[in-house]
Design a protein around this motif. Structure first.
Motif, PDB file in Angstrom:
ATOM      1  N   ALA A  25       5.089  17.980  38.954  1.00 49.41           N
ATOM      2  CA  ALA A  25       6.809  18.517  38.913  1.00 49.41           C
ATOM      3  C   ALA A  25       7.777  17.380  38.935  1.00 49.41           C
ATOM      4  N   VAL A  26       7.767  16.223  38.721  1.00 51.60           N
ATOM      5  CA  VAL A  26       8.752  15.513  38.900  1.00 51.60           C
ATOM      6  C   VAL A  26       9.579  15.499  36.745  1.00 51.60           C
ATOM      7  N   PRO A  27      10.398  15.523  37.031  1.00 50.71           N
ATOM      8  CA  PRO A  27      11.125  16.605  36.107  1.00 50.71           C
ATOM      9  C   PRO A  27      11.518  14.490  35.479  1.00 50.71           C
ATOM     10  N   THR A  28      11.973  13.786  35.763  1.00 52.66           N
ATOM     11  CA  THR A  28      11.814  12.339  35.314  1.00 52.66           C
ATOM     12  C   THR A  28      10.968  11.618  34.015  1.00 52.66           C
ATOM     13  N   THR A  29      11.419  11.657  32.978  1.00 55.24           N
ATOM     14  CA  THR A  29      10.187  11.287  31.869  1.00 55.24           C
ATOM     15  C   THR A  29      10.110  10.542  31.698  1.00 55.24           C
ATOM     16  N   GLN A  30      11.767   9.720  31.639  1.00 54.85           N
ATOM     17  CA  GLN A  30      11.445   7.872  31.206  1.00 54.85           C
ATOM     18  C   GLN A  30      12.420   7.437  32.294  1.00 54.85           C
ATOM     19  N   ALA A  31      10.757   6.262  32.406  1.00 56.52           N
ATOM     20  CA  ALA A  31      11.684   5.609  33.470  1.00 56.52           C
ATOM     21  C   ALA A  31      11.060   3.229  33.202  1.00 56.52           C
ATOM     22  N   ARG A  32      11.982   3.449  34.041  1.00 60.19           N
ATOM     23  CA  ARG A  32      11.719   1.304  33.834  1.00 60.19           C
ATOM     24  C   ARG A  32      11.318   0.987  35.114  1.00 60.19           C
ATOM     25  N   SER A  33      11.377   1.462  35.967  1.00 61.89           N
ATOM     26  CA  SER A  33      11.183   1.111  37.052  1.00 61.89           C
ATOM     27  C   SER A  33      10.974   2.001  38.490  1.00 61.89           C
ATOM     28  N   VAL A  34       9.662   2.213  39.321  1.00 60.30           N
ATOM     29  CA  VAL A  34       9.454   3.220  40.411  1.00 60.30           C
ATOM     30  C   VAL A  34       8.263   2.420  41.099  1.00 60.30           C
ATOM     31  N   VAL A  35       8.956   2.975  42.310  1.00 56.94           N
ATOM     32  CA  VAL A  35       7.746   2.608  43.279  1.00 56.94           C
ATOM     33  C   VAL A  35       7.498   3.800  44.634  1.00 56.94           C
ATOM     34  N   ASP A  36       6.821   2.706  45.419  1.00 60.27           N
ATOM     35  CA  ASP A  36       5.403   3.587  45.757  1.00 60.27           C
ATOM     36  C   ASP A  36       6.297   3.247  46.993  1.00 60.27           C
ATOM     37  N   ILE A  37       6.984   4.270  48.363  1.00 59.47           N
ATOM     38  CA  ILE A  37       6.789   3.346  49.976  1.00 59.47           C
ATOM     39  C   ILE A  37       6.024   4.415  50.407  1.00 59.47           C
ATOM     40  N   GLY A  38       5.069   3.212  51.102  1.00 55.36           N
ATOM     41  CA  GLY A  38       4.020   4.488  51.755  1.00 55.36           C
ATOM     42  C   GLY A  38       2.792   4.464  51.346  1.00 55.36           C
ATOM     43  N   CYS A  39       2.532   3.057  50.536  1.00 51.46           N
ATOM     44  CA  CYS A  39       1.781   3.644  49.472  1.00 51.46           C
ATOM     45  C   CYS A  39       0.299   3.776  49.593  1.00 51.46           C
ATOM     46  N   GLY A  40      -0.422   3.120  51.083  1.00 49.36           N
ATOM     47  CA  GLY A  40      -1.169   2.722  51.354  1.00 49.36           C
ATOM     48  C   GLY A  40      -2.147   2.140  50.680  1.00 49.36           C
ATOM     49  N   PRO A  41      -3.292   2.343  50.398  1.00 52.54           N
ATOM     50  CA  PRO A  41      -4.505   2.239  49.424  1.00 52.54           C
ATOM     51  C   PRO A  41      -4.472   1.418  47.956  1.00 52.54           C
ATOM     52  N   ALA A  42      -3.439   2.827  47.407  1.00 49.21           N
ATOM     53  CA  ALA A  42      -2.680   2.998  46.680  1.00 49.21           C
ATOM     54  C   ALA A  42      -3.315   3.547  45.619  1.00 49.21           C
ATOM     55  N   ASN A  43      -3.893   4.461  45.929  1.00 46.96           N
ATOM     56  CA  ASN A  43      -4.411   5.713  45.207  1.00 46.96           C
ATOM     57  C   ASN A  43      -3.352   6.674  44.402  1.00 46.96           C
ATOM     58  N   SER A  44      -1.795   6.542  45.449  1.00 51.20           N
ATOM     59  CA  SER A  44      -0.784   7.419  44.658  1.00 51.20           C
ATOM     60  C   SER A  44      -0.190   6.493  43.876  1.00 51.20           C
ATOM     61  N   THR A  45      -0.543   5.223  44.382  1.00 51.82           N
ATOM     62  CA  THR A  45       0.580   4.036  42.809  1.00 51.82           C
ATOM     63  C   THR A  45       0.173   4.069  41.824  1.00 51.82           C
TER      64      THR A  45
END
Length: 256
Positions: A25-45
């Protein structure tokens, strides 16, 4: 509060499904820098990196155990141990992902504008939070805590999660800060093999942590035995032993 990456990923497929839906559902299509805060074991990352393969991806978490699992899973990504409230990176990020973490972070009225300020123009803050405090599994945690000899140790356990707000509150707070805002609530129904034991194992990786951490080994065993009995009554197993666990979640995508 202690976290176990091994316990958390016991139900990795079920826990990862909501972040798939969130990123879709994220409308952003072009990304240079992204971050996963509270990444846990990195399944979401891992999903974040797959969605934005050209971006520089990073992750942060307060748990050393979770970060060890994250670095093993994604050794090419930079992970940092830091509390979200203390995170002072100014950005600017094209996507800030907060999957199943902000329910543990206080004062959303102050926190969310700070996170949105870290976004680049057209960047998105993508949030998913469990919205299940009224479900039997959580109500029984509180009742078991209050009804046993451990009650004195667990007086603060129910307050480990931040003040709960509904979708309308988040919309009103965030709408003035965003060009686009999407808020929705979904209930997942997870079939768990193993009856009440499976439900207990699920929550040992998340919601039970504040109730178990203050107890010694004997108290922890007694608490879990009592909780398991109550869970078995609240979530009767199907003929094949499967329990269908309803799990409501709140989603927010705020685009600058």
């Amino acid at each position: 509060m202690t976290w176990s990456a091994k316990q958390y990923v016991t139900f990795e497929e079920e826990r990862t499904r909501p972040v798939r839906d969130l990123l879709a559902a994220v409308p952003t299509t072009q990304a240079r820098s992204v971050v996963d805060i509270g990444c846990g074991p990195a399944n979401s990352t891992e999903l974040l990196a797959a969605r934005f393969p050209e971006a520089v991806v990073s992750g942060l978490d307060s748990s050393a155990d979770m970060l060890a699992a994250a670095r093993k899973r994604l050794p090419h990504i930079r992970f940092e141990q830091v509390d979200i409230e203390a995170w002072n990176d100014p950005g600017q990020y094209d996507v800030v992902l907060a999957n199943a973490v902000l329910q543990w972070v206080p004062d959303h009225r102050a926190l969310l504008p700070k996170l949105i300020a870290k976004l680049a123009p057209n960047g998105s803050l993508a949030v998913q939070m469990p919205d299940n405090l009224d479900e039997p599994a959580h109500r029984l945690m509180r009742e078991t805590a209050a009804g046993g000899p451990w009650a004195g140790k667990l007086t603060a356990a129910a307050q480990a999660r931040t003040t709960r707000h509904d979708a309308d509150w988040y919309y009103r707070e965030l709408r003035p800060l965003c060009a686009r805002l999407d808020v929705w609530r979904t209930t997942y129904y997870h079939p768990l093999a193993g009856g009440a034991d499976a439900v207990v194992e699920w929550f040992k990786g998340s919601g039970l942590r504040p109730f178990l951490d203050p107890l010694d080994d004997g108290e922890r065993t007694a608490y879990l035995n009592r909780y398991r009995t109550e869970v078995g009554n609240a979530y009767p197993a199907l003929a094949d032993g499967t329990v269908l666990l309803p799990f409501p979640r709140l989603f927010i995508v705020a685009t600058r």
